[in-house]
Scaffold this motif. Structure first.
Motif, PDB file in Angstrom:
ATOM      1  N   GLY A 225       0.821  -1.209   0.000  1.00  0.00           N
ATOM      2  CA  GLY A 225       0.000   0.000   0.000  1.00  0.00           C
ATOM      3  C   GLY A 225       0.853   1.256   0.000  1.00  0.00           C
ATOM      4  N   ALA A 226       1.920   1.253   0.795  1.00  0.00           N
ATOM      5  CA  ALA A 226       2.821   2.400   0.851  1.00  0.00           C
ATOM      6  C   ALA A 226       3.507   2.620  -0.489  1.00  0.00           C
ATOM      7  CB  ALA A 226       3.861   2.183   1.946  1.00  0.00           C
ATOM      8  N   MET A 227       3.844   1.537  -1.156  1.00  0.00           N
ATOM      9  CA  MET A 227       4.494   1.623  -2.465  1.00  0.00           C
ATOM     10  C   MET A 227       3.545   2.231  -3.490  1.00  0.00           C
ATOM     11  SD  MET A 227       6.397  -1.496  -4.439  1.00  0.00           S
ATOM     12  CE  MET A 227       7.453  -1.236  -5.858  1.00  0.00           C
ATOM     13  N   GLY A 228       2.281   1.812  -3.457  1.00  0.00           N
ATOM     14  CA  GLY A 228       1.301   2.368  -4.379  1.00  0.00           C
ATOM     15  C   GLY A 228       1.125   3.860  -4.179  1.00  0.00           C
ATOM     16  N   LEU A 229       1.084   4.285  -2.930  1.00  0.00           N
ATOM     17  CA  LEU A 229       0.944   5.703  -2.618  1.00  0.00           C
ATOM     18  C   LEU A 229       2.165   6.484  -3.081  1.00  0.00           C
ATOM     19  CD1 LEU A 229      -0.721   7.920  -1.271  1.00  0.00           C
ATOM     20  CD2 LEU A 229       0.350   7.298   0.904  1.00  0.00           C
ATOM     21  N   MET A 230       3.341   5.902  -2.883  1.00  0.00           N
ATOM     22  CA  MET A 230       4.573   6.574  -3.277  1.00  0.00           C
ATOM     23  C   MET A 230       4.657   6.726  -4.796  1.00  0.00           C
ATOM     24  SD  MET A 230       7.218   8.062  -2.076  1.00  0.00           S
ATOM     25  CE  MET A 230       6.936   7.535  -0.389  1.00  0.00           C
ATOM     26  N   ILE A 231       4.194   5.734  -5.527  1.00  0.00           N
ATOM     27  CA  ILE A 231       4.199   5.799  -6.989  1.00  0.00           C
ATOM     28  C   ILE A 231       3.359   6.979  -7.468  1.00  0.00           C
ATOM     29  CG2 ILE A 231       3.393   4.634  -9.085  1.00  0.00           C
ATOM     30  CD1 ILE A 231       4.111   1.977  -7.705  1.00  0.00           C
ATOM     31  N   THR A 232       2.187   7.150  -6.866  1.00  0.00           N
ATOM     32  CA  THR A 232       1.313   8.253  -7.251  1.00  0.00           C
ATOM     33  C   THR A 232       1.953   9.595  -6.926  1.00  0.00           C
ATOM     34  OG1 THR A 232      -0.642   6.890  -6.845  1.00  0.00           O
ATOM     35  CG2 THR A 232      -0.981   9.260  -6.974  1.00  0.00           C
ATOM     36  N   LEU A 233       2.580   9.719  -5.758  1.00  0.00           N
ATOM     37  CA  LEU A 233       3.213  10.968  -5.360  1.00  0.00           C
ATOM     38  C   LEU A 233       4.383  11.317  -6.277  1.00  0.00           C
ATOM     39  CD1 LEU A 233       3.179  10.662  -1.457  1.00  0.00           C
ATOM     40  CD2 LEU A 233       1.823  12.210  -2.884  1.00  0.00           C
ATOM     41  N   VAL A 234       5.151  10.320  -6.673  1.00  0.00           N
ATOM     42  CA  VAL A 234       6.278  10.554  -7.587  1.00  0.00           C
ATOM     43  C   VAL A 234       5.747  11.040  -8.939  1.00  0.00           C
ATOM     44  CG1 VAL A 234       8.067   9.400  -8.958  1.00  0.00           C
ATOM     45  CG2 VAL A 234       7.899   8.962  -6.504  1.00  0.00           C
ATOM     46  N   TRP A 235       4.696  10.383  -9.420  1.00  0.00           N
ATOM     47  CA  TRP A 235       4.084  10.787 -10.682  1.00  0.00           C
ATOM     48  C   TRP A 235       3.582  12.234 -10.594  1.00  0.00           C
ATOM     49  CZ3 TRP A 235      -1.473   9.152 -12.407  1.00  0.00           C
ATOM     50  CH2 TRP A 235      -1.737   9.678 -13.684  1.00  0.00           C
ATOM     51  N   LEU A 236       2.909  12.552  -9.512  1.00  0.00           N
ATOM     52  CA  LEU A 236       2.366  13.889  -9.316  1.00  0.00           C
ATOM     53  C   LEU A 236       3.487  14.931  -9.283  1.00  0.00           C
ATOM     54  CD1 LEU A 236      -0.270  15.470  -8.763  1.00  0.00           C
ATOM     55  CD2 LEU A 236       0.118  15.077  -6.325  1.00  0.00           C
ATOM     56  N   TYR A 237       4.563  14.620  -8.578  1.00  0.00           N
ATOM     57  CA  TYR A 237       5.697  15.543  -8.473  1.00  0.00           C
ATOM     58  C   TYR A 237       6.326  15.804  -9.839  1.00  0.00           C
ATOM     59  CZ  TYR A 237      10.491  17.053  -7.574  1.00  0.00           C
ATOM     60  OH  TYR A 237      11.700  17.723  -7.602  1.00  0.00           O
ATOM     61  N   ILE A 238       6.530  14.741 -10.612  1.00  0.00           N
ATOM     62  CA  ILE A 238       7.137  14.893 -11.938  1.00  0.00           C
ATOM     63  C   ILE A 238       6.255  15.741 -12.848  1.00  0.00           C
ATOM     64  CG2 ILE A 238       7.782  13.649 -14.045  1.00  0.00           C
ATOM     65  CD1 ILE A 238       8.714  11.347 -12.289  1.00  0.00           C
ATOM     66  N   GLU A 239       4.948  15.540 -12.767  1.00  0.00           N
ATOM     67  CA  GLU A 239       4.040  16.325 -13.602  1.00  0.00           C
ATOM     68  C   GLU A 239       4.045  17.794 -13.196  1.00  0.00           C
ATOM     69  OE1 GLU A 239       2.786  15.413 -16.273  1.00  0.00           O
ATOM     70  OE2 GLU A 239       3.161  13.261 -16.143  1.00  0.00           O
ATOM     71  N   PHE A 240       4.198  18.068 -11.907  1.00  0.00           N
ATOM     72  CA  PHE A 240       4.301  19.460 -11.466  1.00  0.00           C
ATOM     73  C   PHE A 240       5.598  20.081 -11.984  1.00  0.00           C
ATOM     74  CE2 PHE A 240       1.036  18.988  -7.987  1.00  0.00           C
ATOM     75  CZ  PHE A 240       0.269  20.071  -8.376  1.00  0.00           C
ATOM     76  N   LEU A 241       6.686  19.304 -11.991  1.00  0.00           N
ATOM     77  CA  LEU A 241       7.940  19.791 -12.549  1.00  0.00           C
ATOM     78  C   LEU A 241       7.757  20.168 -14.020  1.00  0.00           C
ATOM     79  CD1 LEU A 241      10.864  17.506 -11.261  1.00  0.00           C
ATOM     80  CD2 LEU A 241      10.533  19.950 -10.826  1.00  0.00           C
ATOM     81  N   ARG A 242       7.076  19.311 -14.758  1.00  0.00           N
ATOM     82  CA  ARG A 242       6.864  19.558 -16.180  1.00  0.00           C
ATOM     83  C   ARG A 242       6.017  20.814 -16.397  1.00  0.00           C
ATOM     84  NH1 ARG A 242       7.366  15.156 -19.693  1.00  0.00           N
ATOM     85  NH2 ARG A 242       5.454  15.743 -20.785  1.00  0.00           N
ATOM     86  N   LEU A 243       4.931  20.930 -15.647  1.00  0.00           N
ATOM     87  CA  LEU A 243       4.046  22.080 -15.808  1.00  0.00           C
ATOM     88  C   LEU A 243       4.762  23.381 -15.443  1.00  0.00           C
ATOM     89  CD1 LEU A 243       1.302  23.388 -16.310  1.00  0.00           C
ATOM     90  CD2 LEU A 243       0.684  22.849 -13.943  1.00  0.00           C
ATOM     91  N   LEU A 244       5.450  23.391 -14.323  1.00  0.00           N
ATOM     92  CA  LEU A 244       6.140  24.599 -13.878  1.00  0.00           C
ATOM     93  C   LEU A 244       7.257  24.994 -14.841  1.00  0.00           C
ATOM     94  CD1 LEU A 244       6.313  23.849 -10.049  1.00  0.00           C
ATOM     95  CD2 LEU A 244       4.914  25.591 -11.175  1.00  0.00           C
ATOM     96  N   SER A 245       7.918  24.010 -15.429  1.00  0.00           N
ATOM     97  CA  SER A 245       8.977  24.314 -16.392  1.00  0.00           C
ATOM     98  C   SER A 245       8.389  24.953 -17.652  1.00  0.00           C
ATOM     99  CB  SER A 245       9.758  23.045 -16.755  1.00  0.00           C
ATOM    100  OG  SER A 245       8.943  22.130 -17.479  1.00  0.00           O
ATOM    101  N   LYS A 246       7.224  24.491 -18.049  1.00  0.00           N
ATOM    102  CA  LYS A 246       6.567  25.078 -19.228  1.00  0.00           C
ATOM    103  C   LYS A 246       6.165  26.523 -18.957  1.00  0.00           C
ATOM    104  CE  LYS A 246       4.762  20.627 -20.833  1.00  0.00           C
ATOM    105  NZ  LYS A 246       3.557  19.806 -21.089  1.00  0.00           N
ATOM    106  N   LEU A 247       5.632  26.741 -17.771  1.00  0.00           N
ATOM    107  CA  LEU A 247       5.209  28.096 -17.405  1.00  0.00           C
ATOM    108  C   LEU A 247       6.423  29.024 -17.296  1.00  0.00           C
ATOM    109  CD1 LEU A 247       2.513  27.283 -14.699  1.00  0.00           C
ATOM    110  CD2 LEU A 247       2.113  28.056 -17.047  1.00  0.00           C
ATOM    111  N   SER A 248       7.512  28.511 -16.714  1.00  0.00           N
ATOM    112  CA  SER A 248       8.730  29.331 -16.561  1.00  0.00           C
ATOM    113  C   SER A 248       9.353  29.674 -17.893  1.00  0.00           C
ATOM    114  CB  SER A 248       9.753  28.585 -15.679  1.00  0.00           C
ATOM    115  OG  SER A 248       9.243  28.361 -14.378  1.00  0.00           O
ATOM    116  N   SER A 249       9.294  28.755 -18.838  1.00  0.00           N
ATOM    117  CA  SER A 249       9.907  28.997 -20.146  1.00  0.00           C
ATOM    118  C   SER A 249       9.140  30.014 -20.977  1.00  0.00           C
ATOM    119  CB  SER A 249      10.017  27.683 -20.933  1.00  0.00           C
ATOM    120  OG  SER A 249       8.722  27.164 -21.220  1.00  0.00           O
ATOM    121  N   ARG A 250       7.927  30.351 -20.570  1.00  0.00           N
ATOM    122  CA  ARG A 250       7.123  31.351 -21.269  1.00  0.00           C
ATOM    123  C   ARG A 250       7.399  32.766 -20.777  1.00  0.00           C
ATOM    124  NH1 ARG A 250       2.614  29.666 -24.189  1.00  0.00           N
ATOM    125  NH2 ARG A 250       1.578  31.660 -23.733  1.00  0.00           N
ATOM    126  N   ASP A 251       8.096  32.849 -19.641  1.00  0.00           N
ATOM    127  CA  ASP A 251       8.390  34.180 -19.080  1.00  0.00           C
ATOM    128  C   ASP A 251       9.427  34.926 -19.902  1.00  0.00           C
ATOM    129  OD1 ASP A 251       6.602  33.556 -17.115  1.00  0.00           O
ATOM    130  OD2 ASP A 251       8.120  32.915 -15.657  1.00  0.00           O
TER     131      ASP A 251
END
Length: 251
Positions: A225-251
């Motif tokens: 169960g802990a592994m499943g939760l960690m997988i989701t959090l890692v995925w979420l973190y990576i997607e936030f990195l991608r989104l924020l990088s896109k927004l930053s590159s538009r500045d």
């Protein structure tokens, strides 16, 4: 236990549930609990952060962390696959996943940080806030996980995974450039949509952990169960990195 969460496979939980209820005497000290799963989730987070520091420091010190970064990502993915089919080994696979995935996350984060200073702390903050909001909504019953909710979230998750895979293969062997690349408004919209779906997967994780504890599944399922939760959090973190990088590159 009819969850369609890609990691929390119904078969894994169902088989363990049947095994538990077939026993005449159940030792409740050796069954899954919510608190036990939370403790193991924190331990996995500590392991992930510790190993991430290795590739993070390598990058900031001018060393090339690509081998450890890619190797960690590949090994982490393999450990997830093994755990899906052999959840009874999660006691060893889950900590291993945290360590190797940490190497991947550390290297990836450092690369983004060099390109966009300050982006990592922003992504971590966004991930933490999203987790806490989702946890609060689930705990107080604002969002209830039912069969329709599961079906929609899983269908969207599988659609995203399929799209990413096809896009990667096409870009690898052809000159095709997926629409989620770059910093266009469409690309940013896709990233925002993926983040929403990743966040919704947290509700499936919470629900499955709670149900697993209620069904008195074996103790090793806490690691699962802990592994499943960690997988989701890692995925979420990576997607936030991608989104924020896109927004930053538009500045």
């Amino acid at each position: 236990m009819n969850s369609n969460n890609p990691f929390f496979k119904t078969k894994s939980f169902k088989d363990n549930n049947e095994a538990t209820h077939d026993a005449v005497i159940i030792d409740y000290n050796q069954t899954m609990t919510v608190s036990g799963t939370i403790n193991k989730s924190f331990l996995m987070l500590i392991l992930l952060i510790a190993s991430a520091a290795i590739t993070w420091m390598m990058t900031l010190n001018g060393q090339n962390p690509i081998a450890l970064t890619l190797g960690g990502g590949i090994v982490g993915f393999v450990l997830v696959l093994i755990s899906v089919f052999r959840p009874q080994y999660s006691t060893f696979l889950a900590p291993g996943y945290a360590i190797f995935e940490g190497l991947f996350i550390g290297g990836l984060s450092a690369i983004f940080e060099v390109m966009y200073p300050g982006i990592v702390i922003q992504a971590v903050s966004c991930t933490f806030v999203t987790f806490m909001v989702c946890f609060g909504l689930y705990k107080y019953g604002v969002v209830k996980v039912n069969d329709r909710f599961r079906s929609v979230v899983v269908a969207a998750t599988l659609a995203i995974a399929t799209y990413y895979l096809i896009s990667w293969l096409l870009s690898l062997f052809t000159s095709f450039e997926p629409i989620h690349y770059g910093n266009s408004m469409i690309s940013i919209g896709i990233s925002a949509f993926v983040i929403v779906i990743a966040a919704l997967n947290l509700f499936l994780d919470f629900d499955q952990i709670e149900k697993g504890a209620a069904q008195r599944l074996p103790k090793y399922m806490e690691w699962y169960g802990a592994m499943g939760l960690m997988i989701t959090l890692v995925w979420l973190y990576i997607e936030f990195l991608r989104l924020l990088s896109k927004l930053s590159s538009r500045d």
